[in-house]
Write an enzyme that holds these catalytic residues in place. Structure first.
Site: not given
Ligand code: NAD
Length: 497
Positions: A151, A175-176, A227-228, A249, A283, A380
């Site tokens: 997000w 999948k947003p 994501g995380s 990523e 990130c 983080e």
């Molecule tokens: P998140 O990991 O909670 O979610 C990311 C995505 O994964 C969402 O669409 C979520 O619905 C999906 N997801 C969650 N559980 C899942 C599962 N079991 N199976 C498949 N998909 C699933 O992360 P967030 O809170 O949306 O974003 C913040 C994180 O993203 C931070 O850790 C940040 O550092 C990281 N991030 C990394 C980069 C990079 O380029 N390295 C860039 C931006 C953000």
């Protein structure tokens, strides 16, 4: 009035069947902005089937035609710029100038990959039989790509996957994030609707339901996810038995190092930006700050005075520097890191609390007397914090920078070439910024080392991610070869009894 949006599958609206709805909030007011379907495995099946059918044609659409279709996405987006920026700001939260930049950068990604995709990345190599044989190294699309998006930069990080995946000839199921699905649907519906049906699909829903169904689907050979670390690890474990190609990523814990020669005022300005853009929800936010011990007080005071002057407010309000955090749970985490640090001896120079107002705001916070062992220096934080610690020697600070299990980026403020070269060679991160933190260049790769996942976006690397390699040995002369079986000449008299 709140918005209600359907999913976008096969260029048509698909509403909720069994899954019901998910609300999306304005984090600056805590009001419900609208709702989107909570997609299920059945919705993912439908989207993947549409994407599979579309992939047959899209793969054979001329790269030049694909390029024109991607440029048309840009043209349509330009026509909807104000609506897109406004909805992005209301749903995601950061200040409007940063949202405008996000959309602009997302469109740059489309333009860049539209052009890069025209060139192809395959090659012809010298063959072992040059008179009659050709050896072709082909780069071909995988088919259906699953794009799982966070997000914090919902359109930008989507564009970094969508543009190269499409330019490479793949179709995509997106999948947003649950927190930013309205603006994703708005963009895709309005600006990608001229692409053939099934080429771009959006299934909204939670990670464990819609997201995981996408990861598990056997026809989705690539999962590109930002994501995380925890979510990335889970996705990797689910995908491993199917040998999927993963492009992850993940999180960061970027260091910001002020060298002994650095101008302290300018370094204070740089870290204020690097730590607080998007309220620290980047990130590559500067999350650990190292300054020479003798310069600590002057530097920390300059940072605190910058930070105290910043204005918190709704992203759409003129004059806002920092918007809210995206959800209450993120604010709780930030506050927990600050509270732990203070309990362990850190001192707050400014901030350190949530203001009394609606919205998930947290005051930008500068801390000193911070120790490397504190959670605020190891995990983080993803919020508006600037924890400052001290060091004496360059090699010492490099080894402390490298102590993190994550390896996304690092910034150094210095004008000393010997210090700069030693730093960029020794730090284990995917991007090093010397003096100008957090800039991107579309021609160069972005991604991390270690637990950050190792994927690379942008540049030719970002296109290559969405291409599989195939080597074709082609003999133009079909006559039998003398080196084929059998090895004996057919005279049985030679065979021992
Ligand atoms: P998140 O990991 O909670 O979610 C990311 C995505 O994964 C969402 O669409 C979520 O619905 C999906 N997801 C969650 N559980 C899942 C599962 N079991 N199976 C498949 N998909 C699933 O992360 P967030 O809170 O949306 O974003 C913040 C994180 O993203 C931070 O850790 C940040 O550092 C990281 N991030 C990394 C980069 C990079 O380029 N390295 C860039 C931006 C953000």
């Amino acid at each position: 009035m709140t918005m209600e949006r359907a999913m976008w599958i096969d260029n048509a609206h698909v509403g909720p069947a069994e899954g019901g709805w998910i609300d999306s909030e304005d984090p600056a007011t805590e009001e419900v902005l609208g709702r989107v379907p909570a997609g299920t495995a059945a919705d993912v099946d439908r989207a993947v089937a549409a994407a599979q059918t579309a992939a047959e044609e899209w793969r054979y659409t001329a790269a030049n035609d694909r390029a024109e279709l991607l440029h048309e996405v840009v043209a349509r987006s330009m026509g909807h710029l104000d609506e897109l920026v406004e909805l992005l700001t209301r749903e995601q939260g950061k200040a409007r100038p940063e949202q405008e930049e996000e959309v602009e950068w997302a469109l740059t990604s489309l333009r860049y990959y539209a052009e890069l995709g025209r060139n192809g990345l395959g090659r012809v190599i010298p063959s072992g039989e040059p008179r009659t044989q050709l050896n072709l190294v082909l780069k071909e699309p995988y088919g259906v790509v699953g794009a799982i998006i966070p997000w914090n930069y919902p359109l930008l990080l989507l564009s970094w996957k969508l543009a190269p995946a499409l330019a490479a000839g793949n179709t995509v199921v997106i999948k947003p994030s649950e927190l930013t699905s309205l603006v994703t649907l708005e963009w895709v519906e309005r600006c990608f609707g001229h692409l053939p049906a099934g080429v771009v699909n959006v299934v909204t829903g939670t990670g464990p339901d819609a997201g995981e169904a996408l990861v598990r689907h056997p026809a989705v050979r690539v999962i590109a996810m930002t994501g995380s670390v925890a979510t990335g690890q889970h996705i990797a474990s689910v995908a491993a038995p199917m040998m999927k190609h993963l492009h992850l990523e993940l999180g960061g814990k970027d260091a910001f190092v002020v060298a002994h020669d650095a101008d302290l005022e300018a370094a204070a300005d740089a870290v204020t930006y690097a730590a607080l853009i998007n309220a620290g929800q980047v990130c590559t936010s500067a999350e650990r700050v190292y300054v020479p011990a003798a310069a600590r007080d002057e530097f920390a005071e300059a940072v605190a005075s910058n930070v105290a002057a910043l204005r918190l407010g709704p992203g759409l309000e003129a004059g806002t520097d920092l918007g809210p955090l995206a959800a209450d749970r993120f604010r709780t985490k930030v506050d927990g890191h600050v509270a732990d640090a203070v309990r362990d001896g850190a001192r707050i120079l400014t901030g350190g609390r949530a203001p009394e107002r609606a919205g998930y705001f947290y005051e930008p916070t500068v801390l000193v007397d911070v120790q490397d062992r504190m959670r605020i220096m190891t995990e983080e934080t993803f919020g508006p914090t600037i924890p400052i610690t001290t060091y004496d020697h360059l090699d010492e600070v490099i080894s402390r920078v490298n102590a993190s299990e994550m390896g996304l980026g690092a910034t150094l403020r210095s004008s000393d070439p010997a210090v700069i070269k030693r730093f960029y060679e020794a730090v284990k991160v995917g991007t090093v910024w010397i003096n100008d933190p957090l800039t991107d260049n579309y021609a160069g790769p972005f991604g991390g080392m270690k637990m950050t996942g190792g994927g690379r976006e942008l540049g030719p690397e970002g296109l290559e991610t969405f291409l599989e390699t195939k080597h074709v040995h082609w003999d133009l002369d079909p006559t039998p070869k003398e080196w084929w079986l059998p090895y004996h000449d057919g005279d049985d008299a030679d065979v021992p009894a």
